[in-house]
Write a protein that holds these residues in place. Sequence first.
Motif, PDB file in Angstrom:
ATOM      1  N   ILE A   1      13.224   8.113 -20.629  1.00  0.00           N
ATOM      2  CA  ILE A   1      12.934   9.460 -20.280  1.00  0.00           C
ATOM      3  C   ILE A   1      14.737  10.066 -21.631  1.00  0.00           C
ATOM      4  O   ILE A   1      15.130  10.190 -21.866  1.00  0.00           O
ATOM      5  CB  ILE A   1      13.416  10.491 -19.188  1.00  0.00           C
ATOM      6  N   SER A   2      14.239  10.850 -22.485  1.00  0.00           N
ATOM      7  CA  SER A   2      14.726  11.734 -22.785  1.00  0.00           C
ATOM      8  C   SER A   2      14.454  13.149 -22.820  1.00  0.00           C
ATOM      9  O   SER A   2      13.209  13.771 -22.646  1.00  0.00           O
ATOM     10  CB  SER A   2      14.647  10.863 -24.286  1.00  0.00           C
ATOM     11  N   ARG A   3      15.310  13.924 -23.930  1.00  0.00           N
ATOM     12  CA  ARG A   3      15.169  15.583 -24.433  1.00  0.00           C
ATOM     13  C   ARG A   3      15.265  15.992 -25.453  1.00  0.00           C
ATOM     14  O   ARG A   3      16.488  15.017 -26.674  1.00  0.00           O
ATOM     15  CB  ARG A   3      15.782  16.058 -22.871  1.00  0.00           C
ATOM     16  N   ASN A   4      15.129  16.708 -26.049  1.00  0.00           N
ATOM     17  CA  ASN A   4      15.141  16.805 -27.783  1.00  0.00           C
ATOM     18  C   ASN A   4      15.780  18.894 -27.206  1.00  0.00           C
ATOM     19  O   ASN A   4      14.239  19.751 -26.631  1.00  0.00           O
ATOM     20  CB  ASN A   4      13.850  17.374 -28.077  1.00  0.00           C
ATOM     21  N   ASN A   5      17.077  19.137 -27.624  1.00  0.00           N
ATOM     22  CA  ASN A   5      17.404  20.455 -26.838  1.00  0.00           C
ATOM     23  C   ASN A   5      16.961  21.745 -27.047  1.00  0.00           C
ATOM     24  O   ASN A   5      16.362  22.310 -27.616  1.00  0.00           O
ATOM     25  CB  ASN A   5      18.983  20.253 -26.879  1.00  0.00           C
ATOM     26  N   ALA A   6      16.958  21.214 -28.943  1.00  0.00           N
ATOM     27  CA  ALA A   6      16.414  22.278 -30.038  1.00  0.00           C
ATOM     28  C   ALA A   6      15.133  22.523 -29.604  1.00  0.00           C
ATOM     29  O   ALA A   6      14.485  23.312 -30.460  1.00  0.00           O
ATOM     30  CB  ALA A   6      16.491  21.351 -31.429  1.00  0.00           C
ATOM     31  N   ARG A   7      13.747  21.424 -29.072  1.00  0.00           N
ATOM     32  CA  ARG A   7      13.000  21.612 -29.013  1.00  0.00           C
ATOM     33  C   ARG A   7      12.266  22.118 -27.829  1.00  0.00           C
ATOM     34  O   ARG A   7      10.952  22.662 -27.499  1.00  0.00           O
ATOM     35  CB  ARG A   7      11.425  20.977 -29.917  1.00  0.00           C
ATOM     36  N   ASN A   8      13.237  22.218 -26.684  1.00  0.00           N
ATOM     37  CA  ASN A   8      13.096  22.456 -25.320  1.00  0.00           C
ATOM     38  C   ASN A   8      12.014  21.721 -24.559  1.00  0.00           C
ATOM     39  O   ASN A   8      11.653  21.929 -23.927  1.00  0.00           O
ATOM     40  CB  ASN A   8      13.067  24.066 -24.773  1.00  0.00           C
ATOM     41  N   THR A   9      11.898  20.236 -24.634  1.00  0.00           N
ATOM     42  CA  THR A   9      11.036  19.509 -24.459  1.00  0.00           C
ATOM     43  C   THR A   9      11.562  18.112 -23.762  1.00  0.00           C
ATOM     44  O   THR A   9      12.470  17.652 -24.429  1.00  0.00           O
ATOM     45  CB  THR A   9      10.252  18.790 -25.508  1.00  0.00           C
ATOM     46  N   VAL A  10      10.553  17.501 -23.146  1.00  0.00           N
ATOM     47  CA  VAL A  10      12.175  16.434 -22.551  1.00  0.00           C
ATOM     48  C   VAL A  10      10.537  15.300 -22.499  1.00  0.00           C
ATOM     49  O   VAL A  10       8.860  15.873 -22.468  1.00  0.00           O
ATOM     50  CB  VAL A  10      12.174  16.967 -20.969  1.00  0.00           C
ATOM     51  N   TYR A  11      11.181  13.864 -23.169  1.00  0.00           N
ATOM     52  CA  TYR A  11       9.447  13.175 -23.218  1.00  0.00           C
ATOM     53  C   TYR A  11       9.924  11.815 -21.821  1.00  0.00           C
ATOM     54  O   TYR A  11      10.679  12.123 -21.558  1.00  0.00           O
ATOM     55  CB  TYR A  11      10.336  12.689 -24.394  1.00  0.00           C
ATOM     56  N   LEU A  12       8.553  11.584 -21.817  1.00  0.00           N
ATOM     57  CA  LEU A  12       8.380  10.660 -20.963  1.00  0.00           C
ATOM     58  C   LEU A  12       7.928   9.036 -22.101  1.00  0.00           C
ATOM     59  O   LEU A  12       6.478   9.596 -22.110  1.00  0.00           O
ATOM     60  CB  LEU A  12       7.983  10.283 -19.868  1.00  0.00           C
ATOM     61  N   GLU A  13       8.896   7.656 -22.543  1.00  0.00           N
ATOM     62  CA  GLU A  13       7.926   7.265 -23.717  1.00  0.00           C
ATOM     63  C   GLU A  13       7.606   5.773 -22.275  1.00  0.00           C
ATOM     64  O   GLU A  13       8.632   5.175 -21.541  1.00  0.00           O
ATOM     65  CB  GLU A  13       9.301   6.955 -24.336  1.00  0.00           C
ATOM     66  N   MET A  14       6.157   5.931 -22.372  1.00  0.00           N
ATOM     67  CA  MET A  14       5.968   4.961 -21.069  1.00  0.00           C
ATOM     68  C   MET A  14       5.128   3.428 -22.162  1.00  0.00           C
ATOM     69  O   MET A  14       4.578   3.537 -23.015  1.00  0.00           O
ATOM     70  CB  MET A  14       5.274   5.322 -20.303  1.00  0.00           C
ATOM     71  N   ASN A  15       5.754   2.504 -22.172  1.00  0.00           N
ATOM     72  CA  ASN A  15       5.499   0.725 -22.505  1.00  0.00           C
ATOM     73  C   ASN A  15       5.113   0.235 -21.659  1.00  0.00           C
ATOM     74  O   ASN A  15       5.814   0.053 -20.462  1.00  0.00           O
ATOM     75  CB  ASN A  15       7.175   0.354 -23.775  1.00  0.00           C
ATOM     76  N   ASN A  16       4.599  -1.399 -22.379  1.00  0.00           N
ATOM     77  CA  ASN A  16       3.663  -2.173 -21.134  1.00  0.00           C
ATOM     78  C   ASN A  16       3.856  -1.286 -19.712  1.00  0.00           C
ATOM     79  O   ASN A  16       3.633  -1.954 -18.614  1.00  0.00           O
ATOM     80  CB  ASN A  16       4.992  -3.082 -21.427  1.00  0.00           C
ATOM     81  N   LEU A  17       1.968  -1.024 -20.406  1.00  0.00           N
ATOM     82  CA  LEU A  17       1.597   0.321 -19.004  1.00  0.00           C
ATOM     83  C   LEU A  17       0.917  -0.496 -17.984  1.00  0.00           C
ATOM     84  O   LEU A  17       0.160  -1.391 -18.898  1.00  0.00           O
ATOM     85  CB  LEU A  17       1.132   1.420 -19.641  1.00  0.00           C
ATOM     86  N   LYS A  18       0.765  -0.868 -16.950  1.00  0.00           N
ATOM     87  CA  LYS A  18       0.212  -1.101 -16.596  1.00  0.00           C
ATOM     88  C   LYS A  18      -0.967  -0.085 -15.428  1.00  0.00           C
ATOM     89  O   LYS A  18      -1.280   0.794 -14.899  1.00  0.00           O
ATOM     90  CB  LYS A  18       1.127  -2.072 -15.054  1.00  0.00           C
ATOM     91  N   PRO A  19      -2.397  -1.563 -14.827  1.00  0.00           N
ATOM     92  CA  PRO A  19      -3.068  -0.132 -14.510  1.00  0.00           C
ATOM     93  C   PRO A  19      -3.160   0.271 -13.113  1.00  0.00           C
ATOM     94  O   PRO A  19      -3.423   1.915 -12.789  1.00  0.00           O
ATOM     95  CB  PRO A  19      -4.368  -1.486 -13.377  1.00  0.00           C
ATOM     96  N   GLU A  20      -1.834   0.156 -12.623  1.00  0.00           N
ATOM     97  CA  GLU A  20      -0.143   0.814 -10.835  1.00  0.00           C
ATOM     98  C   GLU A  20       0.091   2.170 -12.104  1.00  0.00           C
ATOM     99  O   GLU A  20       0.710   3.026 -10.616  1.00  0.00           O
ATOM    100  CB  GLU A  20       0.105   0.287 -10.148  1.00  0.00           C
ATOM    101  N   ASP A  21       0.288   2.604 -13.232  1.00  0.00           N
ATOM    102  CA  ASP A  21       0.269   3.058 -13.624  1.00  0.00           C
ATOM    103  C   ASP A  21      -0.512   5.037 -13.885  1.00  0.00           C
ATOM    104  O   ASP A  21      -0.360   5.530 -14.483  1.00  0.00           O
ATOM    105  CB  ASP A  21       1.028   2.698 -15.164  1.00  0.00           C
ATOM    106  N   THR A  22      -1.378   3.900 -13.311  1.00  0.00           N
ATOM    107  CA  THR A  22      -1.939   5.546 -13.697  1.00  0.00           C
ATOM    108  C   THR A  22      -2.004   6.248 -13.205  1.00  0.00           C
ATOM    109  O   THR A  22      -2.314   6.444 -11.160  1.00  0.00           O
ATOM    110  CB  THR A  22      -3.614   4.625 -13.338  1.00  0.00           C
ATOM    111  N   ALA A  23      -2.028   7.206 -13.258  1.00  0.00           N
ATOM    112  CA  ALA A  23      -1.396   9.005 -11.950  1.00  0.00           C
ATOM    113  C   ALA A  23      -1.823   9.775 -12.967  1.00  0.00           C
ATOM    114  O   ALA A  23      -1.781   9.812 -14.742  1.00  0.00           O
ATOM    115  CB  ALA A  23      -0.630   8.389 -11.994  1.00  0.00           C
ATOM    116  N   VAL A  24      -1.441  11.096 -12.264  1.00  0.00           N
ATOM    117  CA  VAL A  24      -2.144  12.558 -13.245  1.00  0.00           C
ATOM    118  C   VAL A  24       0.072  12.501 -13.523  1.00  0.00           C
ATOM    119  O   VAL A  24       0.933  12.112 -12.050  1.00  0.00           O
ATOM    120  CB  VAL A  24      -2.413  14.005 -12.139  1.00  0.00           C
TER     121      VAL A  24
END
Length: 115
Positions: free
Chosen positions: A69-92
């Motif tokens: 998880i990270s953020r860009n204050n100038a863009r007022n945005t928070v990110y979630l970088e997801m790598n090596n995704l697995k089927p159990e990560d399927t979700a909203v």
Amino acid sequence: QVQLVESGGGSVQPGGSLRLSCIASGISVSTNTIAWYRRGPGLDRELVATIANDGRSSVEDSVKGRFTISRNNARNTVYLEMNNLKPEDTAVYYCNAPFWDKQYWGQGTQVTVSS
């Protein structure tokens, strides 16, 4: 009026990557805790990651080493970088901001991991 808008979801194969974005308005991500939650099919909503107003971040054990998880204050945005995704990560995936005595949620973005 606080609004959170998620984007970046999609369908990927196992091992793939996605980056989710949460654009905030009405609050500042630099001075408020922002969290990512998810709700898988037939499951309860669960916390995934949090970034505090002082910038300290944490991720749950189920995604540790794969999600950031990270953020860009100038863009007022928070990110979630997801790598090596697995089927159990399927979700909203939902963005959340506790602000004063209320909890604010975005509309969610679907992530599907399957081969």
